[in-house]
Design a protein around this motif. Structure first.
Motif, PDB file in Angstrom:
ATOM      1  N   THR A   1       8.640   2.075  -7.927  1.00 33.53           N
ATOM      2  CA  THR A   1       8.843   1.817  -6.494  1.00 33.53           C
ATOM      3  C   THR A   1      10.279   1.401  -6.190  1.00 33.53           C
ATOM      4  OG1 THR A   1       7.979  -0.426  -6.826  1.00 33.53           O
ATOM      5  CG2 THR A   1       6.432   1.249  -6.044  1.00 33.53           C
TER       6      THR A   1
ATOM      7  N   THR B   1      -0.325   1.991 -10.269  1.00 34.72           N
ATOM      8  CA  THR B   1      -0.337   0.543 -10.145  1.00 34.72           C
ATOM      9  C   THR B   1      -1.671   0.049 -10.683  1.00 34.72           C
ATOM     10  OG1 THR B   1      -0.004  -1.309  -8.612  1.00 34.72           O
ATOM     11  CG2 THR B   1      -1.276   0.560  -7.796  1.00 34.72           C
TER      12      THR B   1
ATOM     13  N   MET C   1       0.865   4.240  -5.915  1.00 32.78           N
ATOM     14  CA  MET C   1       1.835   4.080  -4.846  1.00 32.78           C
ATOM     15  C   MET C   1       2.417   5.457  -4.547  1.00 32.78           C
ATOM     16  SD  MET C   1       1.619   0.863  -4.199  1.00 32.78           S
ATOM     17  CE  MET C   1       3.034   0.541  -3.129  1.00 32.78           C
TER      18      MET C   1
ATOM     19  N   PRO D   1       5.317   7.724  -2.305  1.00 33.47           N
ATOM     20  CA  PRO D   1       6.608   7.578  -1.608  1.00 33.47           C
ATOM     21  C   PRO D   1       6.553   8.145  -0.193  1.00 33.47           C
ATOM     22  CG  PRO D   1       6.715   9.418  -3.128  1.00 33.47           C
ATOM     23  CD  PRO D   1       5.368   8.778  -3.330  1.00 33.47           C
TER      24      PRO D   1
ATOM     25  N   THR E   1       9.856   3.680   2.032  1.00 38.48           N
ATOM     26  CA  THR E   1       9.051   2.720   1.279  1.00 38.48           C
ATOM     27  C   THR E   1       7.932   3.442   0.533  1.00 38.48           C
ATOM     28  OG1 THR E   1       7.566   2.348   3.167  1.00 38.48           O
ATOM     29  CG2 THR E   1       9.497   0.910   2.985  1.00 38.48           C
ATOM     30  N   TRP E   2       7.235   2.687  -0.304  1.00 40.14           N
ATOM     31  CA  TRP E   2       6.084   3.210  -1.041  1.00 40.14           C
ATOM     32  C   TRP E   2       4.808   2.608  -0.449  1.00 40.14           C
ATOM     33  CZ3 TRP E   2       6.235   6.241  -5.752  1.00 40.14           C
ATOM     34  CH2 TRP E   2       7.541   6.600  -6.149  1.00 40.14           C
TER      35      TRP E   2
END
Length: 338
Positions: free
Chosen positions: A85, A134, A139, A141, A147-148
């Motif tokens: 991230t 995670t 996550m 993009p 942001t993720w």
């Protein structure tokens, strides 16, 4: 006099993606995954891959035909990578794009989307989505925000499978009927669609009903009963994502789109009820053809009714919905035509 259940089974068979379509989709996504897994400059990024979306959940209906009459399925491919991230989403998506294009067996990229890379081949239209693992999911993009975002597509797939078990194997066919109704009775905007429709079926499908016509009529009636009043005063609910209770699956649906959808539900709930309450099969069939279009046969033909069978009871699902205290203001105008 209700239309025989076999007529709905015939429609379900007709709107199912063909064997040819499924074979082409399989060849398309397998080729993409193999290319990224072995591509010289990307193979060290590649961890694994899996399918997502309605194709993976077996809730897809036959694709729309292209200009040359070909039906190309829409397939979502999740590529699990070792990006972190800390990597900028735009950089990640551009690297995936380059990896797809490079090599002797490279692909022509149609475009880079907000969270995916689009490739269209003669076999399928595919969105390639890079993610990072995670502890409780993945996550993804987002190049628009830089942001993720958290996502967990496998939970959607397992949730849909669990619903189908609870419905005795009839949840996915009812979802397909709902999606077909949504397609042939278009709205001004593109949403709601896809997984939102699946969740609505999970929340509002009837229990203990064995006739598809009655089940569908009750589904529309139940949706309108749940949301009609609030839609009339410009509010849309929060409907929890089965994979993440803090995520609203209606987050991308505008108030204008939602209120238009609920009004469409109201109108067709009335038509479906008239179809069920009609005194003769001819009138019932005429009303159902208003609901499902010309692919709902005007005359009965033999069908493999056992393919879909009756409709069994559905247990409540984990997802729920709440309404905000404040009235939501609709946007200046709805989104463009689908």
């Amino acid at each position: 006099m209700p239309v025989p259940n076999t007529r709905f089974s015939e429609l379900l068979q007709d709107i199912e993606p063909s064997t040819t379509t499924k074979t082409r989709a399989s060849g398309g996504h397998t080729g993409i995954r193999d290319h990224l897994r072995t591509q010289a400059k990307f193979k060290d990024r590649y961890v694994t891959s899996f399918l997502s979306g309605s194709y993976a959940r077996d809730s897809a209906i036959r694709p729309r035909s292209t200009s040359n009459g070909q039906e190309r399925p829409d397939v979502d491919i999740i590529i699990v990578t070792n990006f972190s991230t800390d990597d900028h989403p735009d950089t990640v998506l551009k690297e995936v794009c380059k990896a797809l294009e490079d090599g002797g067996d490279g692909y022509e990229v149609e475009r880079i989307n907000k969270r995916s890379v689009r490739v269209e081949t003669w076999q399928a239209e595919m969105d390639i989505v890079p993610v990072a693992s995670t502890w409780n999911g993945y996550m993804i993009p987002d190049r628009d925000t830089g942001t993720w975002k958290f996502t967990n597509p496998p939970v959607h797939t397992s949730w849909s499978s669990a619903q189908n078990t609870r419905f005795g194997g009839r949840f996915k066919p009812l979802v397909k009927l709902f999606k077909w109704w949504r397609r042939i009775n278009p709205l001004t905007g593109r949403r709601p669609k896809g997984f939102v429709l699946e969740v609505l079926v999970g929340l509002h499908a009837p229990t203990g009903e064995t006739h598809y016509g009655e089940a569908f009529a009750q589904l529309l009636e139940n949706i309108y009963d749940a949301y009609g009043y609030h839609a009339s005063i410009g509010q849309k609910p929060f409907i929890a994502d089965p994979a993440d209770g803090s995520n609203d699956i209606l987050g991308k649906v505008s108030v204008a789109q939602w209120t238009e959808f609920i009004e469409k539900v109201r109108v067709y709930a009335g038509i479906a009820r008239r179809a069920q309450d009609a005194d003769d099969i001819e009138e019932a069939t005429r009303q159902w053809r208003r609901v499902f279009g010309d692919r709902f046969k005007a005359t009965a033909t033999p069908a493999k009714a056992s393919t879909y069978g009756g409709f069994a009871a559905a247990a409540p699902v984990a997802a729920g919905y709440t309404f905000p205290d404040a009235m939501a203001a609709p946007p200046a105008k709805p989104r463009g035509f689908a």
